[in-house]
Design a protein around this motif. Structure first.
Motif, PDB file in Angstrom:
ATOM      1  N   VAL A 186     -14.212   9.195 -17.038  1.00  0.00           N
ATOM      2  CA  VAL A 186     -12.738   8.723 -16.919  1.00  0.00           C
ATOM      3  C   VAL A 186     -12.549   7.935 -18.207  1.00  0.00           C
ATOM      4  O   VAL A 186     -13.410   7.519 -18.952  1.00  0.00           O
ATOM      5  CB  VAL A 186     -12.749   7.493 -15.887  1.00  0.00           C
ATOM      6  CG1 VAL A 186     -13.102   8.076 -14.484  1.00  0.00           C
ATOM      7  CG2 VAL A 186     -13.696   6.371 -16.164  1.00  0.00           C
ATOM      8  N   GLU A 215      -5.525   4.016  -5.595  1.00  0.00           N
ATOM      9  CA  GLU A 215      -6.964   4.565  -5.929  1.00  0.00           C
ATOM     10  C   GLU A 215      -7.943   3.542  -6.537  1.00  0.00           C
ATOM     11  O   GLU A 215      -8.646   3.605  -7.577  1.00  0.00           O
ATOM     12  CB  GLU A 215      -7.057   5.855  -6.804  1.00  0.00           C
ATOM     13  CG  GLU A 215      -5.799   6.832  -6.311  1.00  0.00           C
ATOM     14  CD  GLU A 215      -5.710   7.910  -7.261  1.00  0.00           C
ATOM     15  OE1 GLU A 215      -6.679   8.052  -8.055  1.00  0.00           O
ATOM     16  OE2 GLU A 215      -4.864   8.715  -7.085  1.00  0.00           O
ATOM     17  N   SER A 217     -11.552   2.088  -6.631  1.00  0.00           N
ATOM     18  CA  SER A 217     -12.916   2.681  -6.812  1.00  0.00           C
ATOM     19  C   SER A 217     -14.093   1.822  -6.663  1.00  0.00           C
ATOM     20  O   SER A 217     -15.105   2.007  -6.761  1.00  0.00           O
ATOM     21  CB  SER A 217     -13.097   3.633  -8.256  1.00  0.00           C
ATOM     22  OG  SER A 217     -13.256   2.584  -9.157  1.00  0.00           O
ATOM     23  N   GLU A 233      -9.953   3.285 -12.138  1.00  0.00           N
ATOM     24  CA  GLU A 233     -10.375   4.086 -13.273  1.00  0.00           C
ATOM     25  C   GLU A 233      -9.459   5.276 -13.225  1.00  0.00           C
ATOM     26  O   GLU A 233      -8.934   5.531 -12.508  1.00  0.00           O
ATOM     27  CB  GLU A 233     -11.610   4.735 -12.821  1.00  0.00           C
ATOM     28  CG  GLU A 233     -12.851   3.530 -12.594  1.00  0.00           C
ATOM     29  CD  GLU A 233     -14.308   4.093 -12.002  1.00  0.00           C
ATOM     30  OE1 GLU A 233     -15.298   3.871 -12.745  1.00  0.00           O
ATOM     31  OE2 GLU A 233     -14.314   4.804 -10.900  1.00  0.00           O
ATOM     32  N   GLY A 234      -9.555   6.045 -14.543  1.00  0.00           N
ATOM     33  CA  GLY A 234      -8.667   7.106 -14.627  1.00  0.00           C
ATOM     34  C   GLY A 234      -8.022   7.025 -15.918  1.00  0.00           C
ATOM     35  O   GLY A 234      -8.670   6.632 -16.871  1.00  0.00           O
ATOM     36  N   PHE A 235      -6.829   7.855 -16.045  1.00  0.00           N
ATOM     37  CA  PHE A 235      -6.461   7.839 -17.339  1.00  0.00           C
ATOM     38  C   PHE A 235      -5.816   6.835 -17.865  1.00  0.00           C
ATOM     39  O   PHE A 235      -5.317   5.725 -16.904  1.00  0.00           O
ATOM     40  CB  PHE A 235      -5.052   9.051 -17.239  1.00  0.00           C
ATOM     41  CG  PHE A 235      -6.045  10.393 -17.300  1.00  0.00           C
ATOM     42  CD1 PHE A 235      -6.319  10.971 -18.325  1.00  0.00           C
ATOM     43  CD2 PHE A 235      -5.549  11.131 -16.026  1.00  0.00           C
ATOM     44  CE1 PHE A 235      -6.930  12.293 -18.281  1.00  0.00           C
ATOM     45  CE2 PHE A 235      -6.216  12.616 -16.027  1.00  0.00           C
ATOM     46  CZ  PHE A 235      -6.909  12.964 -17.071  1.00  0.00           C
ATOM     47  N   SER A 238      -2.292   5.612 -16.549  1.00  0.00           N
ATOM     48  CA  SER A 238      -2.396   5.480 -15.091  1.00  0.00           C
ATOM     49  C   SER A 238      -2.789   4.215 -14.630  1.00  0.00           C
ATOM     50  O   SER A 238      -2.436   3.563 -13.667  1.00  0.00           O
ATOM     51  CB  SER A 238      -3.031   6.752 -14.441  1.00  0.00           C
ATOM     52  OG  SER A 238      -3.229   6.618 -12.984  1.00  0.00           O
ATOM     53  N   VAL A 239      -4.047   3.816 -15.137  1.00  0.00           N
ATOM     54  CA  VAL A 239      -4.779   2.654 -14.891  1.00  0.00           C
ATOM     55  C   VAL A 239      -3.878   1.418 -15.043  1.00  0.00           C
ATOM     56  O   VAL A 239      -3.755   0.499 -14.311  1.00  0.00           O
ATOM     57  CB  VAL A 239      -6.211   2.637 -15.467  1.00  0.00           C
ATOM     58  CG1 VAL A 239      -6.843   1.292 -15.330  1.00  0.00           C
ATOM     59  CG2 VAL A 239      -7.163   3.636 -15.155  1.00  0.00           C
ATOM     60  N   ARG A 242      -1.152   1.451 -12.319  1.00  0.00           N
ATOM     61  CA  ARG A 242      -1.762   1.192 -11.176  1.00  0.00           C
ATOM     62  C   ARG A 242      -2.204  -0.281 -10.843  1.00  0.00           C
ATOM     63  O   ARG A 242      -2.003  -0.997  -9.920  1.00  0.00           O
ATOM     64  CB  ARG A 242      -2.743   2.052 -10.487  1.00  0.00           C
ATOM     65  CG  ARG A 242      -2.391   3.445  -9.999  1.00  0.00           C
ATOM     66  CD  ARG A 242      -3.410   4.305  -9.841  1.00  0.00           C
ATOM     67  NE  ARG A 242      -4.132   4.746 -10.966  1.00  0.00           N
ATOM     68  CZ  ARG A 242      -5.514   4.770 -10.701  1.00  0.00           C
ATOM     69  NH1 ARG A 242      -6.187   4.079  -9.990  1.00  0.00           N
ATOM     70  NH2 ARG A 242      -6.254   5.280 -12.071  1.00  0.00           N
TER      71      ARG A 242
END
Length: 374
Positions: A186, A215, A217, A233-235, A238-239, A242
């Motif tokens: 990630v 989402e 995690s 977690e992520g791009f 996006s994080v 979110r």
């Protein structure tokens, strides 16, 4: 000369260097064998001559493009994770490292991870170890070499021994090789934190976060510091989006804020219990029952993971924890200490009979990790 492996000391240690030697060692055994990898997951009271899988080491196949990796059971977990990290990939289930909790000096191996079905905070999102396991080779109690699953992702036909071996603690067979599906790494990780919540409110907040579309995690609560942690977690973009939305969603529970300094390895490995002197238990329950377990235990340090469904609890030595939580449901496993009663939670009579029948099919002589469930 005595040989030491972690906390294990024996005058003789069988250490096969390949699968054929492993098969011969089991087939020729005249008594019980105690199976270890790196010696870090010494849960249970197995008896017998020590058989180490540490010699069955090495990554035999890694195809980053196919998202699969195959390795010998004795391969150190750190070696697997380093190879994956070099390609910006990871094991989905975030396996914990347990040596410090049990006082072992060895190194965690991938076979031990599978044997224990060891799964970290990301289990709530990515599933357990067994859900990422796509193939396994093992030697049963007769010395027969058995292969199940494969080295690529596909639907399993016939008996799914891959799932059966995960979490069997070496009582059905000695794992020689494992194959996993892996996931990309990630770009960004952050944690939304709430402070000052009691156990019941914390579990309610974690449930709200896990039911949200953002989402999550990882969802953990440390009652000692009254700190509730939700990981995303992520791009990076996006994080960021979110985490802001999750803070808004959780506002009814208190002041939610982003904290990039939270170390999830501490939660994964339950590091706050290192060096403790009491009995350490790992309790699995419905998340909504987590606060009831905490109230029943009373004094002692706890950590809630998996949104409240997994509880680490340190209690005074000899405390009858199962009696204290009797009627709540779930099951408790003794990780460290003498405890009160068997290490693993007693099974209902029908399940125990089925388990005994399965073990008899794979290990008719009863030599593999004999007594581990006592």
């Amino acid at each position: 000369m005595a040989v030491r492996q972690g906390t294990v000391e024996r005058h003789q240690m069988i250490r096969p260097e390949n699968e054929a030697e492993l098969s011969a060692a089991i087939a020729g055994a005249n008594g019980p064998l105690r199976i270890i990898g790196g010696g870090t997951r010494t849960v249970g009271r197995a008896q017998g001559e020590v058989l180490s899988t540490a010699g069955l080491s090495g990554i035999s196949l890694y195809e980053p493009g196919a998202l699969t990796i195959v390795a010998g059971a004795g391969t150190p977990l750190a070696e697997i994770e380093a190879a994956l990290a070099a390609e910006n990939q990871r094991l989905p289930f975030e396996p914990p490292v347990m040596g410090a909790l049990t006082g072992a000096a060895g190194e965690s191996t991938i076979g031990g991870v599978v044997a224990a079905n060891a799964s970290g905070p990301r289990r709530i999102q990515a599933g357990a170890c067994r859900d990422s396991l796509i193939g396994v080779r093992f030697v049963d109690g007769r010395g027969d070499i058995i292969k199940n699953g494969g080295r690529v992702m596909k639907n399993v036909t016939g008996y799914d021994l891959v799932k059966l071996l995960a979490g069997s603690h070496g009582s059905l067979g000695v794992i020689s090789e494992v194959a996993f599906k892996v996931l990309p790494g990630v770009e960004a990780v952050t944690t939304v934190v709430l402070h000052g919540l009691d156990d019941q409110t914390a579990v309610a907040a974690m449930s709200a976060a896990l039911c949200s579309p953002y989402e999550v995690s990882g969802a953990a609560h440390d009652p000692h510091h009254q700190k509730t942690m939700l990981r995303l977690e992520g791009f990076a973009e996006s994080v960021a989006y979110r985490s802001d939305k999750l803070c808004e969603t959780l506002a009814r529970f208190g002041d939610a804020a982003v904290d990039d300094a939270v170390d999830w390895a501490v939660v994964r490995d339950a590091d706050m219990f290192d060096g403790g002197t009491g009995d350490l238990w790992r309790i699995s329950v419905k998340p909504s029952d987590g606060p009831r377990v905490g109230a029943a235990i009373g004094a002692g340090r706890r950590l809630y993971d998996w949104g409240g469904g997994l509880i680490w609890a340190e209690v005074p030595a000899g405390f009858d924890l199962r009696e204290a939580i009797n009627g709540i449901g779930g099951h408790a496993t003794l990780v460290r200490g003498q405890g009160c009663g068997p290490v693993f939670h007693p099974e209902p009579a029908p399940v125990a009979a089925l388990s005994k029948s399965v073990r008899a099919q794979f290990d008719p002589r009863g030599i593999l990790n004999a007594g581990i469930m006592d």
